[in-house]
Design a protein around this motif. Sequence first.
Motif, short mmCIF file in Angstrom:
data_model
loop_
_atom_site.label_atom_id
_atom_site.label_comp_id
_atom_site.label_asym_id
_atom_site.label_seq_id
_atom_site.Cartn_x
_atom_site.Cartn_y
_atom_site.Cartn_z
N GLY A 130 75.90 106.40 -67.05
CA GLY A 130 75.21 105.24 -66.49
C GLY A 130 74.78 105.52 -65.05
O GLY A 130 74.71 104.60 -64.23
N GLN A 164 71.11 103.72 -62.89
CA GLN A 164 70.91 102.50 -62.11
C GLN A 164 72.24 101.94 -61.62
O GLN A 164 73.30 102.36 -62.06
CB GLN A 164 70.27 101.41 -62.98
N ILE A 194 71.20 106.24 -70.82
CA ILE A 194 70.35 105.94 -71.98
C ILE A 194 68.91 105.64 -71.54
O ILE A 194 67.98 105.72 -72.34
CB ILE A 194 70.96 104.74 -72.76
N ASP A 195 68.74 105.32 -70.25
CA ASP A 195 67.44 104.93 -69.71
C ASP A 195 66.79 106.14 -69.04
O ASP A 195 67.16 106.52 -67.93
CB ASP A 195 67.65 103.78 -68.71
N ASN A 240 81.20 105.40 -66.11
CA ASN A 240 80.68 104.20 -65.44
C ASN A 240 79.78 103.36 -66.34
O ASN A 240 79.62 102.16 -66.11
CB ASN A 240 79.93 104.65 -64.18
N GLY A 243 78.28 100.85 -68.69
CA GLY A 243 78.87 99.64 -69.25
C GLY A 243 77.82 98.56 -69.44
O GLY A 243 76.84 98.51 -68.69
N ALA A 300 86.45 100.10 -64.79
CA ALA A 300 86.84 98.91 -65.55
C ALA A 300 86.18 97.70 -64.88
O ALA A 300 85.00 97.74 -64.54
CB ALA A 300 88.36 98.80 -65.59
N PRO A 344 86.11 97.00 -60.17
CA PRO A 344 85.30 96.30 -59.17
C PRO A 344 85.26 94.81 -59.47
O PRO A 344 85.40 94.38 -60.62
CB PRO A 344 83.90 96.90 -59.34
N GLY A 345 85.09 94.03 -58.41
CA GLY A 345 84.78 92.62 -58.57
C GLY A 345 83.26 92.46 -58.53
O GLY A 345 82.54 93.22 -59.18
N TRP A 346 82.78 91.50 -57.77
CA TRP A 346 81.34 91.24 -57.69
C TRP A 346 80.68 92.30 -56.81
O TRP A 346 80.89 92.33 -55.61
CB TRP A 346 81.12 89.84 -57.10
N ILE A 347 79.86 93.15 -57.44
CA ILE A 347 79.14 94.20 -56.73
C ILE A 347 77.65 93.91 -56.90
O ILE A 347 77.15 93.84 -58.04
CB ILE A 347 79.46 95.60 -57.30
P1 NAD Z 1 73.80 98.38 -64.37
O1 NAD Z 1 73.36 97.62 -65.57
O2 NAD Z 1 73.11 98.16 -63.08
O3 NAD Z 1 73.77 99.93 -64.68
C1 NAD Z 1 74.36 100.43 -65.85
C2 NAD Z 1 73.73 101.77 -66.19
O4 NAD Z 1 74.33 102.19 -67.42
C3 NAD Z 1 72.22 101.67 -66.44
O5 NAD Z 1 71.55 102.75 -65.83
C4 NAD Z 1 72.12 101.73 -67.96
O6 NAD Z 1 70.90 102.31 -68.42
C5 NAD Z 1 73.31 102.60 -68.31
N1 NAD Z 1 73.74 102.42 -69.71
C6 NAD Z 1 73.79 101.26 -70.42
N2 NAD Z 1 74.18 101.52 -71.68
C7 NAD Z 1 74.37 102.85 -71.78
C8 NAD Z 1 74.77 103.72 -72.82
N3 NAD Z 1 75.03 103.27 -74.06
N4 NAD Z 1 74.86 105.05 -72.56
C9 NAD Z 1 74.59 105.54 -71.33
N5 NAD Z 1 74.20 104.76 -70.30
C10 NAD Z 1 74.10 103.43 -70.53
O7 NAD Z 1 75.38 98.07 -64.24
P2 NAD Z 1 76.34 98.10 -62.95
O8 NAD Z 1 76.46 96.73 -62.43
O9 NAD Z 1 75.97 99.20 -62.05
O10 NAD Z 1 77.73 98.46 -63.65
C11 NAD Z 1 78.24 99.78 -63.72
C12 NAD Z 1 79.67 99.71 -64.23
O11 NAD Z 1 80.45 98.92 -63.35
C13 NAD Z 1 79.79 99.06 -65.61
O12 NAD Z 1 80.81 99.68 -66.34
C14 NAD Z 1 80.18 97.64 -65.26
O13 NAD Z 1 80.87 97.01 -66.31
C15 NAD Z 1 81.06 97.88 -64.07
N6 NAD Z 1 81.22 96.71 -63.20
C16 NAD Z 1 80.16 96.18 -62.52
C17 NAD Z 1 80.34 95.07 -61.69
C18 NAD Z 1 79.22 94.46 -60.90
O14 NAD Z 1 79.44 93.38 -60.29
N7 NAD Z 1 78.05 95.04 -60.84
C19 NAD Z 1 81.62 94.51 -61.58
C20 NAD Z 1 82.68 95.07 -62.29
C21 NAD Z 1 82.46 96.18 -63.09
#
Ligand code: NAD
Length: 252
Positions: free
Chosen positions: A9, A12, A34-35, A86, A88, A137, A181-184
């Motif tokens: 991931g 992005q 995947i993107d 990462n 998710g 997580a 992480p919490g709110w990011i």
């Molecule tokens: P995001 O949606 O901005 O980025 C996720 C990236 O993962 C994207 O580039 C997407 O294309 C890729 N992806 C999605 N499905 C995929 C797959 N099947 N195979 C490979 N790549 C794939 O998300 P984010 O906010 O940056 O989150 C990243 C991680 O952090 C995630 O695991 C999310 O659950 C966790 N998280 C995020 C937050 C938050 O507030 N942003 C909080 C807690 C946890």
Amino acid sequence: NGKVVIVTGGGQGIGRFIARTFAEKGAKVVIADIDDEAGIENEEYIKSKGGDSLFVHTDVSLEEDVKNMVDKTIKAYGKIDILINNAGIGAGGTIYTRPMEEWDRVINVNLRGTYMCSKYVAPHMRDNGGGVIINIASTRAFMSEPHTEPYSASKGGIIALTHSLAISLSYDKIRVNSISPGWIEVSEWKKSREAKKPQLTEEDHLQHPAGRVGKPEDVANACLFLCSEEASFITGANLIVDGGMTVKMIYV
Ligand code: NAD
């Protein structure tokens, strides 16, 4: 420096920033996403800054994709030092409306994907004398808003998977930890045609004991620490990076 790092991931959001952070430190960074548009964009950004990066199209829930991604990493760089699981996704709907396919999809990407990437990377770490795995997580493994069952359950699974992997892989000098992480705020870290300035209010920031909403660098810095020698006694742990939100008691 000279380390080979896979960031799933990594196209992005938080992963985009983690990939750049490790590249700036001199790591060779494989972006497994995947993107294609987002992944290639980040690969090109890292290269434009003099870094070394390779994008490999990967759906982490598909075994063939994960095997191919690991093969391509070994072909390009010869070893794997660090894996950041990462990638998710979340789920829509409610328990009343959500089709079971949605549950399967979230569990398959978030939990199965984390296990499968670890499974296929671990032998290379073992052959190389050790390594570090970090699973991203979420504080949603511990607390919930309504209608987040697949996501929360997948993240709770990641916490348990982390200690289980940490014990199995300890014999091969592979440390495994998770970050919750919490709110990011990630809206600035989307691919360029989707990126936008965050619209955060004062209230958003002030409800955090740390006084602000989180940024991708908060998670990236935690990754750097957990991968460093200074963290060599830390395995099977979960590091909460949430500005204090999960320990804040709320009475209305
Ligand atoms: P995001 O949606 O901005 O980025 C996720 C990236 O993962 C994207 O580039 C997407 O294309 C890729 N992806 C999605 N499905 C995929 C797959 N099947 N195979 C490979 N790549 C794939 O998300 P984010 O906010 O940056 O989150 C990243 C991680 O952090 C995630 O695991 C999310 O659950 C966790 N998280 C995020 C937050 C938050 O507030 N942003 C909080 C807690 C946890």
